[in-house]
Design a protein around this motif. Structure first.
Motif, PDB file in Angstrom:
ATOM      1  N   ASN A  33       0.822  -1.204   0.000  1.00 46.67           N
ATOM      2  CA  ASN A  33       0.000   0.000   0.000  1.00 46.67           C
ATOM      3  C   ASN A  33       0.862   1.263   0.000  1.00 46.67           C
ATOM      4  OD1 ASN A  33      -2.850   1.171   0.424  1.00 46.67           O
ATOM      5  ND2 ASN A  33      -1.669   2.140   2.040  1.00 46.67           N
ATOM      6  N   GLY A  34       2.014   1.196   0.689  1.00 45.83           N
ATOM      7  CA  GLY A  34       2.936   2.324   0.671  1.00 45.83           C
ATOM      8  C   GLY A  34       3.517   2.572  -0.710  1.00 45.83           C
ATOM      9  N   LEU A  35       3.829   1.499  -1.437  1.00 49.10           N
ATOM     10  CA  LEU A  35       4.296   1.644  -2.821  1.00 49.10           C
ATOM     11  C   LEU A  35       3.228   2.305  -3.689  1.00 49.10           C
ATOM     12  CD1 LEU A  35       6.029  -1.812  -3.403  1.00 49.10           C
ATOM     13  CD2 LEU A  35       7.168   0.409  -3.265  1.00 49.10           C
ATOM     14  N   ALA A  36       1.969   1.881  -3.480  1.00 51.81           N
ATOM     15  CA  ALA A  36       0.881   2.465  -4.259  1.00 51.81           C
ATOM     16  C   ALA A  36       0.713   3.950  -3.943  1.00 51.81           C
ATOM     17  CB  ALA A  36      -0.421   1.714  -3.974  1.00 51.81           C
ATOM     18  N   GLY A  37       0.697   4.274  -2.637  1.00 48.24           N
ATOM     19  CA  GLY A  37       0.488   5.662  -2.242  1.00 48.24           C
ATOM     20  C   GLY A  37       1.660   6.570  -2.521  1.00 48.24           C
ATOM     21  N   GLY A  38       2.877   6.035  -2.483  1.00 46.84           N
ATOM     22  CA  GLY A  38       4.052   6.867  -2.682  1.00 46.84           C
ATOM     23  C   GLY A  38       4.505   6.975  -4.128  1.00 46.84           C
ATOM     24  N   PHE A  39       4.371   5.879  -4.896  1.00 43.43           N
ATOM     25  CA  PHE A  39       4.930   5.843  -6.249  1.00 43.43           C
ATOM     26  C   PHE A  39       3.868   5.910  -7.351  1.00 43.43           C
ATOM     27  CE2 PHE A  39       8.491   4.323  -3.861  1.00 43.43           C
ATOM     28  CZ  PHE A  39       9.609   4.648  -4.597  1.00 43.43           C
ATOM     29  N   MET A 165       8.722  10.058   0.161  1.00 40.02           N
ATOM     30  CA  MET A 165       9.924  10.868   0.035  1.00 40.02           C
ATOM     31  C   MET A 165      10.885  10.289  -1.004  1.00 40.02           C
ATOM     32  SD  MET A 165       9.839  13.517   2.133  1.00 40.02           S
ATOM     33  CE  MET A 165       9.217  14.124   3.694  1.00 40.02           C
ATOM     34  N   LEU A 166      10.985   8.953  -1.041  1.00 33.24           N
ATOM     35  CA  LEU A 166      11.905   8.307  -1.981  1.00 33.24           C
ATOM     36  C   LEU A 166      11.429   8.400  -3.423  1.00 33.24           C
ATOM     37  CD1 LEU A 166      12.823   5.014  -0.052  1.00 33.24           C
ATOM     38  CD2 LEU A 166      14.301   6.987  -0.461  1.00 33.24           C
ATOM     39  N   ALA A 167      10.114   8.433  -3.595  1.00 36.08           N
ATOM     40  CA  ALA A 167       9.559   8.357  -4.944  1.00 36.08           C
ATOM     41  C   ALA A 167      10.070   9.474  -5.843  1.00 36.08           C
ATOM     42  CB  ALA A 167       8.030   8.383  -4.879  1.00 36.08           C
ATOM     43  N   GLY A 168      10.025  10.708  -5.331  1.00 33.79           N
ATOM     44  CA  GLY A 168      10.458  11.839  -6.159  1.00 33.79           C
ATOM     45  C   GLY A 168      11.893  11.712  -6.623  1.00 33.79           C
ATOM     46  N   GLY A 169      12.788  11.308  -5.705  1.00 33.23           N
ATOM     47  CA  GLY A 169      14.191  11.169  -6.066  1.00 33.23           C
ATOM     48  C   GLY A 169      14.433  10.065  -7.072  1.00 33.23           C
ATOM     49  N   THR A 179      10.865   3.542 -13.215  1.00 31.22           N
ATOM     50  CA  THR A 179      10.607   3.420 -11.779  1.00 31.22           C
ATOM     51  C   THR A 179       9.347   2.616 -11.517  1.00 31.22           C
ATOM     52  OG1 THR A 179      11.672   5.564 -11.384  1.00 31.22           O
ATOM     53  CG2 THR A 179      10.257   4.705  -9.648  1.00 31.22           C
ATOM     54  N   LEU A 180       8.277   2.879 -12.269  1.00 35.08           N
ATOM     55  CA  LEU A 180       7.032   2.146 -12.057  1.00 35.08           C
ATOM     56  C   LEU A 180       7.176   0.681 -12.475  1.00 35.08           C
ATOM     57  CD1 LEU A 180       4.299   4.746 -13.096  1.00 35.08           C
ATOM     58  CD2 LEU A 180       5.079   4.110 -10.814  1.00 35.08           C
ATOM     59  N   THR A 181       8.031   0.404 -13.451  1.00 38.64           N
ATOM     60  CA  THR A 181       8.299  -0.999 -13.797  1.00 38.64           C
ATOM     61  C   THR A 181       8.978  -1.714 -12.637  1.00 38.64           C
ATOM     62  OG1 THR A 181       8.532  -0.410 -16.139  1.00 38.64           O
ATOM     63  CG2 THR A 181       9.448  -2.524 -15.437  1.00 38.64           C
ATOM     64  N   LEU A 182       9.907  -1.033 -11.978  1.00 44.56           N
ATOM     65  CA  LEU A 182      10.535  -1.599 -10.779  1.00 44.56           C
ATOM     66  C   LEU A 182       9.510  -1.802  -9.671  1.00 44.56           C
ATOM     67  CD1 LEU A 182      13.013  -2.448  -9.109  1.00 44.56           C
ATOM     68  CD2 LEU A 182      13.358  -0.011  -8.563  1.00 44.56           C
ATOM     69  N   VAL A 183       8.567  -0.866  -9.548  1.00 42.37           N
ATOM     70  CA  VAL A 183       7.525  -0.975  -8.525  1.00 42.37           C
ATOM     71  C   VAL A 183       6.696  -2.247  -8.725  1.00 42.37           C
ATOM     72  CG1 VAL A 183       5.342   0.056  -7.750  1.00 42.37           C
ATOM     73  CG2 VAL A 183       7.390   1.466  -7.963  1.00 42.37           C
ATOM     74  N   ALA A 259       2.936  16.414   2.793  1.00 39.92           N
ATOM     75  CA  ALA A 259       2.375  15.107   3.147  1.00 39.92           C
ATOM     76  C   ALA A 259       3.386  14.276   3.925  1.00 39.92           C
ATOM     77  CB  ALA A 259       1.936  14.370   1.882  1.00 39.92           C
ATOM     78  N   GLY A 260       4.673  14.360   3.551  1.00 44.01           N
ATOM     79  CA  GLY A 260       5.696  13.567   4.231  1.00 44.01           C
ATOM     80  C   GLY A 260       5.806  13.923   5.709  1.00 44.01           C
ATOM     81  N   ILE A 261       5.803  15.220   6.017  1.00 42.65           N
ATOM     82  CA  ILE A 261       5.866  15.657   7.417  1.00 42.65           C
ATOM     83  C   ILE A 261       4.637  15.182   8.177  1.00 42.65           C
ATOM     84  CG2 ILE A 261       5.734  17.702   8.910  1.00 42.65           C
ATOM     85  CD1 ILE A 261       7.525  19.127   6.837  1.00 42.65           C
ATOM     86  N   ALA A 262       3.466  15.290   7.539  1.00 38.87           N
ATOM     87  CA  ALA A 262       2.233  14.849   8.193  1.00 38.87           C
ATOM     88  C   ALA A 262       2.259  13.349   8.477  1.00 38.87           C
ATOM     89  CB  ALA A 262       1.025  15.203   7.326  1.00 38.87           C
ATOM     90  N   GLU A 263       2.715  12.560   7.504  1.00 40.68           N
ATOM     91  CA  GLU A 263       2.739  11.103   7.683  1.00 40.68           C
ATOM     92  C   GLU A 263       3.670  10.710   8.826  1.00 40.68           C
ATOM     93  OE1 GLU A 263       0.840   9.027   6.293  1.00 40.68           O
ATOM     94  OE2 GLU A 263       0.137   9.902   4.410  1.00 40.68           O
ATOM     95  N   LEU A 264       4.865  11.287   8.880  1.00 38.53           N
ATOM     96  CA  LEU A 264       5.812  10.935   9.930  1.00 38.53           C
ATOM     97  C   LEU A 264       5.338  11.431  11.294  1.00 38.53           C
ATOM     98  CD1 LEU A 264       9.172  11.594   8.033  1.00 38.53           C
ATOM     99  CD2 LEU A 264       8.031   9.412   8.451  1.00 38.53           C
ATOM    100  N   THR A 265       4.645  12.568  11.316  1.00 36.98           N
ATOM    101  CA  THR A 265       4.063  13.041  12.581  1.00 36.98           C
ATOM    102  C   THR A 265       2.974  12.100  13.065  1.00 36.98           C
ATOM    103  OG1 THR A 265       4.489  15.340  11.912  1.00 36.98           O
ATOM    104  CG2 THR A 265       2.978  15.004  13.742  1.00 36.98           C
TER     105      THR A 265
END
Length: 401
Positions: A33-39, A165-169, A179-183, A259-265
């Motif tokens: 689910n994290g892969l789906a939401g992040g990538f 956070m990793l997705a953008g980089g 990247t999506l093929t790797l996903v 979103a990243g700050i909110a998720e980690l909080t």
């Protein structure tokens, strides 16, 4: 403070025996689910736009596709309640369509077929979180331990925050298609523990009675109405905050940080709530969430700078962290001994989605009329409605049915 919270997060993982094999299915569902939401999800509008769809049509496709959960979430919950753990072939049928539809989505050139693939993608993603939550509930019953949503809520949003956070980089380095093929490969690998898990409870008598006829009483309807009203206000803020940020900073890489700050909080909030042993299902803590949301909107009304928006995102994480700890805890409490946990948690998901959809319409109209800051200030009073319904529900709503 952050290092201390992360230390206690590690302690919570060890205490919960979360590093051993039997917990891998829960990790599996949250990772995918994290892969789906992040990538995947953040880049669906880009894929649709590249295939020639106008902005209004992209909105129709994405909005309509997300409503599929309203049709299939409760039947999925009923299946999980009745079978404890569906057979392996059923799990394959439920989980393998997701990597297949990701492949179709990134390789389909025709805009009409792409729109269809996006519809299938929303449906194919649906089973992962419910099956992970069901696995956590089943393990707590097997170990005869009180159900705690800490691991599920904390790990869920830790994955979303870090992978987002990793997705953008990664996409910046390798391009979207590679990247999506790797996903796709990561999703296939990540799904294996969920597919190949064994049911240790299934061979013994069911820890709960078979699911009874499922009905909502008055207090449950009032609590769910409160949750709807909370998300009517909370859910639409993030996308409009990102649009506001886009206009007020020369740093486009700051936008995903909201979103990243909110998720980690949210992770830290879940740890703190669990550590101080607050009553997760109490009306009081949910009213606090509404109060923090009201403060957040008042701060937005002051037209904050880009740096200010990032700081305010901490309040977003606190509100959402309180809600998911309290909301899932309330579901477990109300379904104790009834065998309807997965059905009521499915209804909770539906309430959250419909509240967010309705709120997006309301907030979109308000922003077009008064601007972002004006809309946030004028709609802050809506935060009185969610606590009002909790008060009407009374104390009986926070005890076993």
């Amino acid at each position: 403070m952050v290092s201390k919270c992360l230390f206690w997060w590690g302690v919570a993982l060890i205490k919960s025996n979360f590093l051993i094999t039997k917990n891998l299915p829960i990790f599996s569902s949250l990772f995918v689910n994290g892969l789906a939401g992040g990538f995947v999800w953040p880049y669906l509008p880009i894929l649709l736009s590249e295939r020639g769809l106008a902005a209004n049509r992209i909105g129709i496709v994405l909005g309509t596709a997300s409503l599929l959960i309203l049709v299939f979430r409760i039947p999925l919950g009923r299946l999980l309640d009745r079978s404890q753990l569906p057979g392996r072939w059923v799990r394959l049928a439920l989980l393998l369509p997701f990597p297949i539809t990701v492949y179709l989505t990134i390789n389909t050139r025709n805009p009409l077929w792409l729109a269809g693939a996006v519809f299938l993608l929303n449906l194919a993603r649906l089973p992962f979180l419910p099956m992970g939550l069901s696995a956590l509930k089943r393990l707590s019953e097997e170990g005869k331990k009180p159900f705690s949503p800490l691991i599920f809520v904390g790990t869920h949003h830790l994955f979303l925050g870090i992978l987002g956070m990793l997705a953008g980089g990664m996409i910046g380095l390798s391009g979207l298609h590679k990247t999506l093929t790797l996903v796709i490969l990561l999703v296939l690998f990540g799904s294996l523990p969920l597919i190949w898990q064994t049911d240790r409870v299934h061979s013994r008598p069911h820890p709960n009675p078979p699911p009874s006829r499922w009905t909502l009483d008055r207090t449950e309807k009032l609590v769910l109405s409160s949750f709807f009203l909370l998300h009517l206000v909370n859910a639409p803020l993030l996308p409009f905050t990102e649009l506001y940020m886009k206009l007020h900073t020369p740093h486009p890489d700051w936008i995903p940080w909201i979103a990243g700050i909110a998720e980690l909080t949210m992770v830290i909030t879940a740890i703190v709530l669990s550590r101080v042993r607050m009553t997760m299902g109490s009306a009081g803590i949910m009213i606090v969430a509404s109060g923090i949301l009201a403060i957040r909107m008042c701060l937005y009304a002051m037209s904050p700078t880009a740096v200010g928006v990032l700081w305010i995102s901490i309040l977003d994480g606190i509100t959402s962290g309180i809600f998911w700890m309290g909301g899932i805890g309330w579901v477990a409490l109300r379904t104790q001994g009834r065998g309807t946990f997965n059905q009521l948690s499915g209804l909770l998901d539906i309430v959250v989605i419909t509240g967010g959809a309705a709120g997006t319409l309301v907030f979109g109209w308000a922003v077009s009329r008064w601007g972002f800051a004006g809309a946030a200030g004028r709609l802050a009073g809506l935060n009185l409605l969610s606590p009002l319904f909790l008060i009407l529900a009374g104390r009986k709503a926070w005890s076993p049915h």
